[in-house]
Design a protein around this motif. Structure first.
Motif, short mmCIF file in Angstrom:
data_model
loop_
_atom_site.label_atom_id
_atom_site.label_comp_id
_atom_site.label_asym_id
_atom_site.label_seq_id
_atom_site.Cartn_x
_atom_site.Cartn_y
_atom_site.Cartn_z
N MET A 1 0.66 -1.46 -0.11
CA MET A 1 -0.04 -0.08 -0.73
C MET A 1 1.13 0.99 0.02
SD MET A 1 -2.51 1.45 3.15
CE MET A 1 -3.02 -0.69 3.48
N SER A 2 0.53 2.05 -0.66
CA SER A 2 1.21 3.38 -0.63
C SER A 2 0.64 3.91 -0.08
CB SER A 2 1.14 3.86 -2.26
OG SER A 2 0.23 4.38 -2.61
N GLY A 3 1.86 5.23 0.62
CA GLY A 3 1.09 6.18 1.75
C GLY A 3 1.33 5.30 2.73
N THR A 4 2.20 4.51 3.24
CA THR A 4 2.15 3.92 4.30
C THR A 4 3.59 4.38 4.88
OG1 THR A 4 3.47 1.91 3.42
CG2 THR A 4 1.19 1.60 3.58
N ARG A 5 3.83 4.25 6.19
CA ARG A 5 4.85 4.45 7.23
C ARG A 5 5.40 3.35 7.98
NH1 ARG A 5 3.70 7.57 11.38
NH2 ARG A 5 1.63 7.82 11.07
N TRP A 6 6.77 3.66 8.93
CA TRP A 6 7.04 2.83 10.09
C TRP A 6 6.51 3.48 11.24
CZ3 TRP A 6 7.31 -2.77 9.21
CH2 TRP A 6 7.31 -3.12 8.62
N GLN A 7 6.45 2.81 12.37
CA GLN A 7 6.38 3.50 13.46
C GLN A 7 6.22 3.02 14.55
OE1 GLN A 7 2.02 5.06 14.52
NE2 GLN A 7 2.24 5.56 15.98
N TRP A 8 6.88 3.05 15.57
CA TRP A 8 7.30 2.15 16.79
C TRP A 8 5.89 1.92 17.70
CZ3 TRP A 8 10.34 -1.38 18.20
CH2 TRP A 8 10.40 -1.40 19.82
N HIS A 9 5.85 0.77 17.98
CA HIS A 9 4.63 0.97 18.41
C HIS A 9 5.16 -0.19 20.11
CE1 HIS A 9 0.51 -0.90 20.12
NE2 HIS A 9 0.65 -1.80 20.27
N ASP A 10 4.79 0.63 21.00
CA ASP A 10 5.38 0.16 22.74
C ASP A 10 4.43 -0.59 23.37
OD1 ASP A 10 6.33 -0.20 25.24
OD2 ASP A 10 6.20 2.23 25.31
N SER A 11 4.64 -2.03 23.17
CA SER A 11 4.03 -2.55 24.01
C SER A 11 3.38 -2.74 24.79
CB SER A 11 3.59 -4.12 23.11
OG SER A 11 5.00 -4.64 23.20
N GLY A 12 3.53 -1.96 26.20
CA GLY A 12 3.68 -1.55 27.28
C GLY A 12 5.05 -2.70 27.91
N SER A 13 4.41 -4.11 28.33
CA SER A 13 5.81 -4.49 29.17
C SER A 13 6.54 -5.02 28.52
CB SER A 13 4.92 -5.85 30.17
OG SER A 13 3.77 -6.44 29.49
N ALA A 14 6.24 -5.27 27.08
CA ALA A 14 7.11 -6.21 26.36
C ALA A 14 8.19 -4.86 26.05
CB ALA A 14 6.15 -7.18 24.96
N SER A 15 8.87 -5.70 24.96
CA SER A 15 9.50 -4.93 23.76
C SER A 15 9.06 -4.17 22.67
CB SER A 15 11.05 -5.79 23.97
OG SER A 15 11.37 -6.32 22.56
N GLY A 16 7.96 -3.82 22.78
CA GLY A 16 7.86 -3.09 21.24
C GLY A 16 7.87 -3.68 20.32
N HIS A 17 7.92 -3.10 18.93
CA HIS A 17 7.51 -3.80 17.53
C HIS A 17 7.95 -2.56 16.66
CE1 HIS A 17 4.00 -4.60 17.74
NE2 HIS A 17 2.94 -4.22 17.04
N MET A 18 7.99 -2.46 15.50
CA MET A 18 7.65 -1.62 14.48
C MET A 18 6.75 -2.17 13.46
SD MET A 18 9.91 0.80 14.14
CE MET A 18 9.85 1.23 13.01
N GLN A 19 5.52 -1.54 13.29
CA GLN A 19 4.64 -1.86 12.51
C GLN A 19 4.06 -0.36 11.58
OE1 GLN A 19 1.25 -1.76 15.25
NE2 GLN A 19 0.37 0.11 16.04
N ARG A 20 3.34 -0.85 10.59
CA ARG A 20 3.37 -0.48 9.49
C ARG A 20 2.00 0.19 9.83
NH1 ARG A 20 3.85 -3.39 3.61
NH2 ARG A 20 2.47 -1.97 2.59
N VAL A 21 2.02 1.38 9.56
CA VAL A 21 0.42 2.61 9.43
C VAL A 21 0.56 2.92 8.34
CG1 VAL A 21 0.81 2.35 11.90
CG2 VAL A 21 1.70 4.28 10.91
N ALA A 22 -1.14 3.20 7.90
CA ALA A 22 -1.11 4.36 6.71
C ALA A 22 -1.01 5.69 7.19
CB ALA A 22 -2.70 3.54 6.25
N ALA A 23 -0.46 6.37 6.22
CA ALA A 23 -0.14 7.54 7.01
C ALA A 23 -1.92 8.43 6.45
CB ALA A 23 0.03 8.67 5.61
N SER A 24 -2.22 9.43 7.54
CA SER A 24 -3.40 10.06 7.36
C SER A 24 -4.13 10.27 6.29
CB SER A 24 -3.25 11.24 8.69
OG SER A 24 -2.73 11.79 8.08
N GLY A 25 -3.49 10.93 5.67
CA GLY A 25 -4.00 11.60 4.24
C GLY A 25 -4.49 9.68 3.43
N THR A 26 -3.67 9.58 3.11
CA THR A 26 -4.25 7.70 2.75
C THR A 26 -5.15 6.83 3.44
OG1 THR A 26 -1.77 7.50 2.52
CG2 THR A 26 -3.17 5.20 2.01
N TYR A 27 -5.37 7.04 3.71
CA TYR A 27 -6.44 6.24 5.38
C TYR A 27 -7.73 7.15 4.86
CZ TYR A 27 -9.00 4.87 8.96
OH TYR A 27 -10.66 4.28 10.05
#
Length: 69
Positions: A1-27
């Motif tokens: 999907m174009s208009g996506t970017r990677w964003q860090w997701h802090d999952s609280g007690s775990a180490s977290g991970h990177m996730q793909r999210v749609a840019a707000s304009g694309t969404y």
């Protein structure tokens, strides 16, 4: 999907991970196009509440698919 970017997701007690999210304009474009398709298909006599698609519904679906890519 174009208009996506990677964003860090802090999952609280775990180490977290990177996730793909749609840019707000694309969404927003995707959401607007999908809403137009759903509104039409549930109100159109030819579409039979989404069981089949009329020409207008096909055009709206194509617009939604274009917004996704």
């Amino acid at each position: 999907m174009s208009g996506t970017r990677w964003q860090w997701h802090d999952s609280g007690s775990a180490s977290g991970h990177m996730q793909r999210v749609a840019a707000s304009g694309t969404y927003s474009r995707m959401q607007t196009a999908y809403r137009a398709y759903i509104d039409h298909s549930t109100q159109c006599e030819e579409c039979g509440h989404g069981r089949v698609r009329c020409k207008k519904a096909d055009e709206l679906w194509a617009a939604y698919r274009a917004a996704r890519s």
